[in-house]
Write an enzyme that holds these catalytic residues in place. Structure first.
Site, mmCIF file in Angstrom:
data_model
loop_
_atom_site.group_PDB
_atom_site.id
_atom_site.type_symbol
_atom_site.label_atom_id
_atom_site.label_comp_id
_atom_site.label_asym_id
_atom_site.label_seq_id
_atom_site.Cartn_x
_atom_site.Cartn_y
_atom_site.Cartn_z
ATOM 1 N N LYS B 86 -12.773 -3.594 -7.232
ATOM 2 C CA LYS B 86 -13.051 -2.465 -8.129
ATOM 3 C C LYS B 86 -12.658 -2.732 -9.578
ATOM 4 C CE LYS B 86 -14.676 0.652 -5.146
ATOM 5 N NZ LYS B 86 -16.099 1.056 -5.211
ATOM 6 N N GLU B 108 -14.175 9.366 -9.959
ATOM 7 C CA GLU B 108 -14.072 9.917 -8.614
ATOM 8 C C GLU B 108 -13.400 8.860 -7.747
ATOM 9 O OE1 GLU B 108 -16.606 8.274 -9.689
ATOM 10 O OE2 GLU B 108 -16.885 6.823 -8.068
ATOM 11 N N SER B 375 -13.408 -7.839 0.184
ATOM 12 C CA SER B 375 -13.439 -6.986 -1.008
ATOM 13 C C SER B 375 -12.116 -6.313 -1.330
ATOM 14 C CB SER B 375 -14.521 -5.920 -0.840
ATOM 15 O OG SER B 375 -14.340 -5.232 0.377
#
Lengths: 266, 393
Positions: B86, B108, B375
């Site tokens: 991210k 969010e 990830s």
């Protein structure tokens, strides 16, 4: 020419603004909604917007969100929305549906437009449909002879105002402020500025919505707008009422006040 | 709007007119930045000295014994600062926010990873940060709520609708409509209105670009298949993108099958959904006959979303990528297996890709090389996993 076009022409001839009320289909209940529509029509509302309750209403504040949730829990579907539209048009007022885009796409674009027309509706307000995504929808509204009503905002620049209003029918829905639906104590000064900017690029009637809840606000908007849209204020009364009967009395009283307001502005 | 906003019939912009100006401004800022060597150099330097890029590749030899003998390589995005991919997108968008002269970001978050990454970037760059998080998720991920607060962000629990990621996005969009003049919405995945799907992909494509070179150097050839988990789909697009022209490389996205797609309790949007519009973009959506969004279900908060990025919808329809559903139980088995065979505790999201590799490895046989986007790391999931496996806390 739709019934909405006729209503907007009539109020222009009477040198006043139209009073336009919003209520979601299926709220406060299926039968309660029909009664509310009748009460609003009897109180002198010129046009009614029937809301298609949607699971993800990003343009709506807490009041309309709550109403939509209640309606959806009651099982409201597309057929109910069209039936409610018919209830409204049967009272003699002009009526349109206000809906986010996905329910239209899911129902079928052409069929949705035709069902609006078949139930006496004048048009559809689509708050999250951009003109770039509108080709199929505009073709459908032309075939079914209904008004495609787009929302413009204070942040919409002049060239885009011209582009959006060139696709619009019925009236231009001018959002009075940057924000979501809900009652506010004052109507933003952005509203008059936006209305003049729309006048500069379009001859269509202009209705102002977002944040309007009192006779005084309706009066001040009616000085320069062709229509005044009130939604959350009615829904709040219905949500807070001790009984459905008292809620209906309350919205009837407010609608009468607002109907005076839209006649006092000029 | 440029045609760059569409992926076949998917993508585009379905938003209130109030946001069009801001989306145009963002599109221009992004396009300018992508062609500005100074911006690209600044971002690359941040990645080198702050994120920890390039991320390494680890060959998972013991884990591979359970995958039919295929060689399995892990692209270690879990080793990035803040613990997942991210951060790649967040640093890029935070730099753009400063370029646009905005002082406040909103975001969010579902599992909290994107919220933590956003709060981190805001702290680093001196921006105000508000994170919207479903009330349900603030309970499931209390640790990440505390992390965001420690980083100086305000966390707003969202009590509308299903009180999860979908509703957090609704609330962030309402904030943005109201405060768009000084606020950037730092959307965390490859969904939402144009330019978000393109922009977020551009900030994550570094994953695949690095991995392509690393795999060529390590094995002398391209991998046979690339696997990644798909919720909104940002890590998957990030690793797929550089390989899209390599038609011999299979691209496989693993969606959250929850209790099983056949039960209706899942978050496998492409596998079990239909085309529609949600949160400003046309893509696959979990919806009912009236176009109402259906609630998704997954043990993984980060995949628990009833939409998916429009480019994935397109890659699916043209047959370039394939999407499969992995149930909660299969994901948790792979979670446990990687932990015990490699000493790497993955995020539960990532475990869906690992479970996919166990299947695909057996299908392709021992000659195959599989590349998995690892990830995120699983620290945030310890409580959920302990409960699942009956480990007393």
């Amino acid at each position: 020419m739709t019934q909405l076009d006729a209503v907007m022409a009539k109020v222009r001839a009477e040198n006043r603004a139209a009073l336009i009320a919003y209520i979601p289909a299926g709220f406060p209940s299926k039968q309660g909604c029909a009664k509310a529509i009748q009460a609003l029509a009897d109180a002198g509302v010129d046009a009614i917007e029937i809301g298609f309750p949607y699971s993800d209403p990003v343009m709506d504040g807490p009041i309309i969100q709550e109403a939509a949730e209640i309606s959806l829990k009651g099982g409201t579907n597309a057929a109910d929305v069209f039936a409610t539209l018919k209830v409204a048009t049967d009272t003699g007022v002009a009526a349109v549906v206000m809906t986010y885009w996905n329910p239209i796409e899911r129902y079928g674009v052409d069929q949705f437009a035709q069902s609006i027309a078949d139930n006496g509706g004048s048009g559809v307000i689509t708050p999250d449909l951009t003109i770039e995504e509108s080709d199929r929808w505009l073709a459908a509204t032309i075939r079914s002879q209904i008004n495609p009503i787009y929302v413009v905002a204070p942040s919409t620049n002049d060239s885009r105002l011209a582009a959006v209003t060139s696709k619009t029918g019925g009236f231009v829905y001018a959002a009075s402020l940057m924000g979501v639906t809900g009652t506010r104590t004052t109507v933003s000064s952005d509203a008059s500025n936006l209305v003049s900017r729309v006048r500069a690029v379009s001859n269509l009637p202009i209705s102002v919505g977002l944040g309007v809840s009192t006779r005084e606000q309706a009066k001040s908007l009616a000085a320069y707008a062709d229509g005044v849209i009130v939604g959350s204020a009615f829904i709040k009364l219905l949500l807070e009422a001790e009984s459905e009967e008292k809620g209906l009395d309350a919205i009837s009283h407010l609608a009468k006040e607002l109907a005076l307001g839209v006649r006092e502005g000029r | 709007m440029s045609s760059a906003g569409r992926f076949g019939e998917y993508g585009g912009r379905f938003v209130p007119e109030a946001l069009i100006g801001a989306l145009n401004e963002l599109e221009i800022a992004h396009n300018t930045a992508q062609n500005d060597p100074l911006f690209l150099a600044e971002l690359a330097e941040l990645h080198r000295t702050y994120t920890g890029r390039p991320s390494i590749i680890t060959e998972a030899k013991r884990f591979a014994e359970y995958a039919g003998g295929a060689r399995i390589f892990l692209k270690r995005e879990d080793l990035n600062h803040t613990g997942s991919h991210k951060i790649n997108n967040v640093l890029g968008q935070a730099l753009l926010t400063k370029r646009m002269g905005k002082k406040r970001i909103i975001a969010e978050t579902g599992a909290g990873q994107h919220g933590v990454a956003s709060a981190t970037a805001a702290a680093l760059m001196g921006l105000d940060c508000v994170v919207y998080m479903g009330e349900e998720d603030t309970r499931r991920q209390a640790l990440n709520v505390a992390r965001m607060k420690l980083l100086g962000a305000e966390v707003v629990p969202v009590t509308s609708g299903s009180r999860t990621l979908k509703d957090a996005i609704n609330e962030a969009m309402r904030d943005w409509v109201t405060n768009v003049a000084d606020t950037h919405y730092l959307l965390g995945t490859v969904a939402g209105p144009h330019p978000f799907p393109t922009m977020v992909r551009d900030f994550h494509k570094v994953i695949g670009e690095e991995a392509r070179e690393q795999m060529l150097a390590l094995t002398g050839r391209l991998p046979d298949a690339i696997l990644a988990c798909v919720g909104g789909g940002s890590n998957a697009i990030g690793i797929f993108n550089a390989f899209i022209p390599d038609s011999a490389v299979r691209l496989i996205g693993l969606e959250a099958g929850g209790d099983g797609v056949e039960t209706g309790r899942h978050a496998a949007t492409i596998t079990g959904g239909t085309p529609g519009v949600l949160h400003g973009t046309r893509s696959y959506v979990l919806q009912d006959a009236n176009g109402q969004t259906v609630e998704s279900h997954s043990i993984s908060a980060g995949l628990d979303y009833p939409g998916v990025g429009p480019e994935h919808a397109y890659l699916h329809d043209i047959g370039r990528a394939e999407y499969r559903a992995i149930n909660d139980d299969a994901a948790m088995a792979a979670f446990s297996l990687l932990s015990k065979t490699e000493g790497i505790i993955p995020a539960i999201e990532t475990a869906h890709a690992l479970a996919g590799a166990l299947v695909v490895g057996r299908e392709l046989g021992p000659q195959a090389n599989l590349l998995i986007n690892l990830s995120g790391r699983g620290d945030k999931d310890v409580q959920t996993a302990a409960q699942y496996f009956g480990i007393p806390l």
